[in-house]
Design a protein around this motif. Structure first.
Motif, PDB file in Angstrom:
ATOM      1  N   ARG A 192       1.096  -7.684  20.911  1.00  0.00           N
ATOM      2  CA  ARG A 192       2.403  -8.152  20.433  1.00  0.00           C
ATOM      3  C   ARG A 192       3.045  -6.992  19.699  1.00  0.00           C
ATOM      4  O   ARG A 192       2.349  -6.228  19.019  1.00  0.00           O
ATOM      5  CB  ARG A 192       2.241  -9.351  19.489  1.00  0.00           C
ATOM      6  CG  ARG A 192       1.649 -10.584  20.124  1.00  0.00           C
ATOM      7  CD  ARG A 192       2.650 -11.314  21.007  1.00  0.00           C
ATOM      8  NE  ARG A 192       2.232 -11.285  22.396  1.00  0.00           N
ATOM      9  CZ  ARG A 192       1.644 -12.276  23.028  1.00  0.00           C
ATOM     10  NH1 ARG A 192       1.420 -13.408  22.431  1.00  0.00           N
ATOM     11  NH2 ARG A 192       1.289 -12.144  24.281  1.00  0.00           N
ATOM     12  N   LEU A 212       1.167  -7.536   1.960  1.00  0.00           N
ATOM     13  CA  LEU A 212       1.864  -7.181   3.188  1.00  0.00           C
ATOM     14  C   LEU A 212       2.454  -8.432   3.804  1.00  0.00           C
ATOM     15  O   LEU A 212       1.816  -9.464   3.852  1.00  0.00           O
ATOM     16  CB  LEU A 212       0.890  -6.536   4.182  1.00  0.00           C
ATOM     17  CG  LEU A 212       0.235  -5.248   3.684  1.00  0.00           C
ATOM     18  CD1 LEU A 212      -0.789  -4.783   4.690  1.00  0.00           C
ATOM     19  CD2 LEU A 212       1.268  -4.186   3.437  1.00  0.00           C
ATOM     20  N   SER A 225       2.969  -9.578   6.816  1.00  0.00           N
ATOM     21  CA  SER A 225       2.757  -9.473   8.249  1.00  0.00           C
ATOM     22  C   SER A 225       3.227 -10.727   8.976  1.00  0.00           C
ATOM     23  O   SER A 225       3.350 -10.738  10.180  1.00  0.00           O
ATOM     24  CB  SER A 225       1.285  -9.222   8.532  1.00  0.00           C
ATOM     25  OG  SER A 225       0.492  -9.923   7.608  1.00  0.00           O
ATOM     26  N   GLU A 226       3.494 -11.769   8.212  1.00  0.00           N
ATOM     27  CA  GLU A 226       3.888 -13.013   8.864  1.00  0.00           C
ATOM     28  C   GLU A 226       5.366 -13.047   9.182  1.00  0.00           C
ATOM     29  O   GLU A 226       5.777 -13.425  10.265  1.00  0.00           O
ATOM     30  CB  GLU A 226       3.548 -14.200   7.976  1.00  0.00           C
ATOM     31  CG  GLU A 226       4.037 -15.500   8.540  1.00  0.00           C
ATOM     32  CD  GLU A 226       4.145 -16.544   7.470  1.00  0.00           C
ATOM     33  OE1 GLU A 226       4.853 -17.522   7.674  1.00  0.00           O
ATOM     34  OE2 GLU A 226       3.521 -16.367   6.404  1.00  0.00           O
ATOM     35  N   THR A 269      -3.549 -10.177  19.775  1.00  0.00           N
ATOM     36  CA  THR A 269      -3.961 -11.569  19.640  1.00  0.00           C
ATOM     37  C   THR A 269      -5.480 -11.575  19.663  1.00  0.00           C
ATOM     38  O   THR A 269      -6.106 -10.567  19.968  1.00  0.00           O
ATOM     39  CB  THR A 269      -3.421 -12.425  20.797  1.00  0.00           C
ATOM     40  OG1 THR A 269      -4.071 -12.021  22.000  1.00  0.00           O
ATOM     41  CG2 THR A 269      -1.923 -12.254  20.941  1.00  0.00           C
ATOM     42  N   LEU A 270      -6.071 -12.721  19.368  1.00  0.00           N
ATOM     43  CA  LEU A 270      -7.533 -12.779  19.349  1.00  0.00           C
ATOM     44  C   LEU A 270      -8.094 -12.646  20.755  1.00  0.00           C
ATOM     45  O   LEU A 270      -9.282 -12.423  20.946  1.00  0.00           O
ATOM     46  CB  LEU A 270      -7.984 -14.089  18.707  1.00  0.00           C
ATOM     47  CG  LEU A 270      -7.541 -14.292  17.251  1.00  0.00           C
ATOM     48  CD1 LEU A 270      -8.287 -15.457  16.621  1.00  0.00           C
ATOM     49  CD2 LEU A 270      -7.762 -13.023  16.447  1.00  0.00           C
ATOM     50  N   GLY A 271      -7.242 -12.785  21.745  1.00  0.00           N
ATOM     51  CA  GLY A 271      -7.671 -12.636  23.132  1.00  0.00           C
ATOM     52  C   GLY A 271      -7.446 -11.233  23.666  1.00  0.00           C
ATOM     53  O   GLY A 271      -7.809 -10.927  24.788  1.00  0.00           O
ATOM     54  N   LEU A 293       7.515 -11.040  16.252  1.00  0.00           N
ATOM     55  CA  LEU A 293       6.771 -10.282  17.252  1.00  0.00           C
ATOM     56  C   LEU A 293       7.320 -10.527  18.649  1.00  0.00           C
ATOM     57  O   LEU A 293       7.845 -11.596  18.959  1.00  0.00           O
ATOM     58  CB  LEU A 293       5.297 -10.673  17.196  1.00  0.00           C
ATOM     59  CG  LEU A 293       4.592 -10.424  15.861  1.00  0.00           C
ATOM     60  CD1 LEU A 293       3.143 -10.873  15.927  1.00  0.00           C
ATOM     61  CD2 LEU A 293       4.681  -8.963  15.487  1.00  0.00           C
ATOM     62  N   GLU A 307       8.823  -8.928  27.105  1.00  0.00           N
ATOM     63  CA  GLU A 307      10.106  -8.904  26.400  1.00  0.00           C
ATOM     64  C   GLU A 307      10.505  -7.472  26.054  1.00  0.00           C
ATOM     65  O   GLU A 307      11.654  -7.071  26.234  1.00  0.00           O
ATOM     66  CB  GLU A 307      10.022  -9.755  25.126  1.00  0.00           C
ATOM     67  CG  GLU A 307       9.977 -11.247  25.406  1.00  0.00           C
ATOM     68  CD  GLU A 307       9.708 -12.059  24.153  1.00  0.00           C
ATOM     69  OE1 GLU A 307      10.029 -13.247  24.145  1.00  0.00           O
ATOM     70  OE2 GLU A 307       9.156 -11.500  23.179  1.00  0.00           O
ATOM     71  N   THR A 355       6.627 -10.125  22.975  1.00  0.00           N
ATOM     72  CA  THR A 355       5.596 -10.006  24.009  1.00  0.00           C
ATOM     73  C   THR A 355       5.847  -8.730  24.810  1.00  0.00           C
ATOM     74  O   THR A 355       6.953  -8.183  24.803  1.00  0.00           O
ATOM     75  CB  THR A 355       5.642 -11.218  24.944  1.00  0.00           C
ATOM     76  OG1 THR A 355       6.897 -11.226  25.633  1.00  0.00           O
ATOM     77  CG2 THR A 355       5.476 -12.512  24.172  1.00  0.00           C
ATOM     78  N   ILE A 388       0.207  -5.312  17.605  1.00  0.00           N
ATOM     79  CA  ILE A 388      -0.696  -6.279  16.992  1.00  0.00           C
ATOM     80  C   ILE A 388      -1.394  -7.014  18.120  1.00  0.00           C
ATOM     81  O   ILE A 388      -0.767  -7.345  19.117  1.00  0.00           O
ATOM     82  CB  ILE A 388       0.092  -7.263  16.105  1.00  0.00           C
ATOM     83  CG1 ILE A 388       0.673  -6.514  14.909  1.00  0.00           C
ATOM     84  CG2 ILE A 388      -0.793  -8.414  15.651  1.00  0.00           C
ATOM     85  CD1 ILE A 388       1.495  -7.393  13.998  1.00  0.00           C
TER      86      ILE A 388
END
Lengths: 68, 68
Positions: free
Chosen positions: A47, A3, A5-6, A41-43, A10, A15, A12, A39
Motif C-alpha cells: 500500500r 506517529l 500512521s493511521e 498488508t499482513l499478506g 493509503l 491506483e 493500492t 506499507i
DNA sequence: ATTAAATAGGGTAATTCGGGCG
DNA sequence: GATGTCCGAATTACCCTATTTA
C-alpha cells in the motif's frame, strides 16, 4: 507525539499505477528500488501513501524546460 | 500479576481495515490465520488491540521484548 | 422495542506477488 | 537500466444472508 500512521490515506498498487499511467508492476519496482515507500498488508501486498504519491506527481523534477 | 491498569484500546474490524486499506473481511482472515490476535465479544464479533495493529502497520517485527 | 449499521459465515472474481524473459 | 508481459501461486475484494452491535 506518536506517529500518525493511521490518518494517512493509503493507495493500492493499481491506483498508483493509474495515476502514473504505468503498469502496476512498475510501481512495485519503484517500491523495491526505494524510490517510493510502501506499507505492507499482513499478506504481503503493498500500500502506498497518497501524500507521497501526490507529492511525486505534483512536484516532480521538471524535464528542465520550465518550472514556474 | 500484571494489572491491566492501562486501558488497552480495542479497534473494530472496519477500523483496522481502514488503517491497512483493505476489506474488513481481510482483517478477519488475518485473525483466523493467527497473523493478528483478536478478542471476541460475547456475540462473536472480533475486536483488535490498537497497540498490536500499530506495531504491524509500522512494519515492526513480532512482539519481541528485545529487538536485537 | 425498533431501526440502522456492522460483522460473521461462505463462495466466487479480481489483484497482487514473485520470478524470469524480451 | 527501465518497462511491459506471461506464468503460477497466494492474497484480497465483492457477492449473499443471518446474527450482533449501537
Amino acid at each position: 507525539m506518536a506517529l500518525q500512521s493511521e490518518s494517512e490515506t493509503l493507495l493500492t498498487p493499481s491506483e498508483v499505477a493509474s495515476m502514473f499511467r504505468v503498469d502496476p508492476k512498475t510501481v512495485t519496482r519503484w517500491a523495491k528500488a526505494g524510490k517510493l515507500s510502501s506499507i505492507r498488508t499482513l499478506g504481503g501486498h503493498r500500500r502506498y501513501r497518497e501524500s507521497e504519491v501526490r507529492r511525486l506527481l505534483d512536484g516532480l523534477p521538471s524535464p528542465r524546460v520550465q518550472t514556474s
